[in-house]
Each structure stands twice: as structure tokens, then as C-alpha cells.
Enzyme design. Structure first.
Site, PDB file in Angstrom:
ATOM      1  N   LYS A   1      39.973  51.627  14.070  1.00  0.00           N
ATOM      2  CA  LYS A   1      40.357  53.010  14.333  1.00  0.00           C
ATOM      3  C   LYS A   1      40.363  53.825  13.046  1.00  0.00           C
ATOM      4  CE  LYS A   1      44.632  54.167  15.365  1.00  0.00           C
ATOM      5  NZ  LYS A   1      45.911  54.332  16.104  1.00  0.00           N
TER       6      LYS A   1
ATOM      7  N   ASP B   1      42.988  56.656  19.807  1.00  0.00           N
ATOM      8  CA  ASP B   1      44.421  56.461  19.649  1.00  0.00           C
ATOM      9  C   ASP B   1      45.083  56.617  21.013  1.00  0.00           C
ATOM     10  OD1 ASP B   1      44.323  59.164  20.168  1.00  0.00           O
ATOM     11  OD2 ASP B   1      45.608  59.739  18.486  1.00  0.00           O
TER      12      ASP B   1
END
Length: 226
Positions: free
Chosen positions: A135, A153
């Protein structure tokens, strides 16, 4: 696409038609033509530090901590000179600051020793840095280097599933489906359009459907009537 990726995107990639997906992003773009991160930074290194700090923390709290930190430690070398105790003093208001401080210093040393203080531009090199996962690498590639990556997210995961844009059971599945579902002209900024939509409109407890620009396209069964 390898076998793992093929399994991850098995089944319908999106509940929305191609024309609906294009219309969804056309509206998000019209509402916010130039979306960007709310983290405050000036260089890729500052962004990298800010993103590491942002795990399980708000962008606002990170910005408060880095406002002073980045005045005195804007490079990996300066961060190393600050030391563990000095760094912790600046970020102690942020959750998990002990682990984050250690990772920032380890990453700073790698950048100073291997990359002449510069942040690398490939996923493999980024993910090899301490404290940097997929991420975080996606955020850096997209925001610092302009690549069409999407960092999923909690906000993006929620929006992708609620709207039917790219439903999935886990983060990587949603990421893979988004990379197929998002029309190519919109991929560069899709990350920020979706995260901001989730942060301010499609909120976790009660979505603000009354001001949603994609209300009629959304497949969410519990959306609030306008």
C-alpha cells in the site's frame, strides 16, 4: 497476469457497466479536477516518511508532527543525524511511534547507503524498505512519481464494495479489480478520487448520500434516500 492474480479477480470485476464506470469517474473529476494527498510534503522522501507515519493515524495528526520534523530533517542523512530519541520526540503523538521511528531510521540508512539519499522508483525496491508494504509503495509510485497505481486503504475498500465498482473480500482482490474496472483515462487520479470520496462522503457509519455525486450509480443497498 499470474495464476494468483487470475484467482483474485475471478468472477465479475465490477457490478457497474463500462458506461457507468466512466460516468462515475467523470463526475468525480468534475467535482475535483486535480485531487491529491492531504499529507503535507515537498520531496519523495518526505512523502515516504509521512506515509509510514500515517498507518492507523489521520493525515491531520501526521501533518502536525511533520511540520517541525521536516524543518530539521528533510533528507535521509538528516533523519539519521536526528537519531532514534530525537525522532521519537517529534512523532510521539502518533500511534505506534516506536515501531515507526525504528523503521524510518532503518529506511533512511538504506536510502543513504544504497540510493544516494533518493527514493527508488520501482515497486520491488520500495517494498524492500523497512516499514514499506504494498500500500505504501503504491502511494509513493502514484503520488510522487505519477504512476497509475491504487493504494487500497479502508476508505477505498469501502467505496469499491459499497458502490459495486470493484467488490472484493480482501484488499488485494479489490486492488486487482480496480485496476481492471477503472477506465484508463482516470487511473492516474483514481486513488485520490476514491479515498477522498470515502473520507468525506461515503463515510463508514452513515454515508452522506444527500451530497453524493454518484448516488444514482451506486449499488449500496443501505444508502440513505435523498
Amino acid at each position: 497476469m499470474n495464476a494468483t492474480a487470475r484467482r483474485a479477480v475471478a468472477g465479475p470485476v465490477s457490478l457497474l457497466s463500462e458506461s457507468e464506470r466512466r460516468e462515475l469517474f467523470r463526475r468525480l473529476k468534475r467535482a475535483n479536477p486535480a485531487p491529491t494527498t492531504e499529507l503535507e510534503y515537498r520531496t519523495p522522501f518526505e512523502l515516504l516518511v509521512a506515509v509510514i507515519l500515517s498507518a492507523q493515524a489521520t493525515d491531520r495528526s501526521v501533518n502536525r508532527a511533520t511540520a517541525e520534523l521536516f524543518r530539521i530533517a528533510r533528507t535521509p542523512e538528516a533523519m539519521l543525524a536526528l537519531g532514534l530519541r530525537g525522532l521519537k520526540r517529534h512523532i510521539k503523538s502518533i500511534g505506534l511511534y516506536n515501531t515507526k521511528a525504528a523503521n524510518i531510521l532503518k529506511t533512511s540508512k538504506v536510502l543513504a547507503d544504497r540510493y544516494a539519499g533518493e527514493v527508488p522508483r520501482t515497486r520491488e525496491e520500495l517494498e524492500a524498505l523497512p516499514g514499506v508494504g504494498r500500500k505504501t509503495a503504491n502511494v509513493i509510485l502514484n503520488t510522487a512519481f505519477g504512476e497509475s497505481t491504487i493504494a487500497v486503504d479502508t476508505h477505498i475498500f469501502r467505496v469499491a464494495n459499497r458502490t459495486g465498482l470493484a467488490p472484493g473480500r480482501h484488499v488485494r482482490e479489490v486492488e486487482d479489480r480496480l485496476m481492471q474496472a477503472v477506465p484508463r483515462p482516470y487511473r492516474r487520479h483514481a486513488h485520490h478520487w476514491l479515498i477522498l470520496h470515502g473520507r468525506y462522503t461515503c463515510t463508514a457509519r452513515v454515508p452522506h448520500c444527500e451530497r453524493c455525486v454518484i448516488y444514482d450509480l451506486c449499488r449500496y443497498g443501505d444508502k440513505v434516500k435523498k
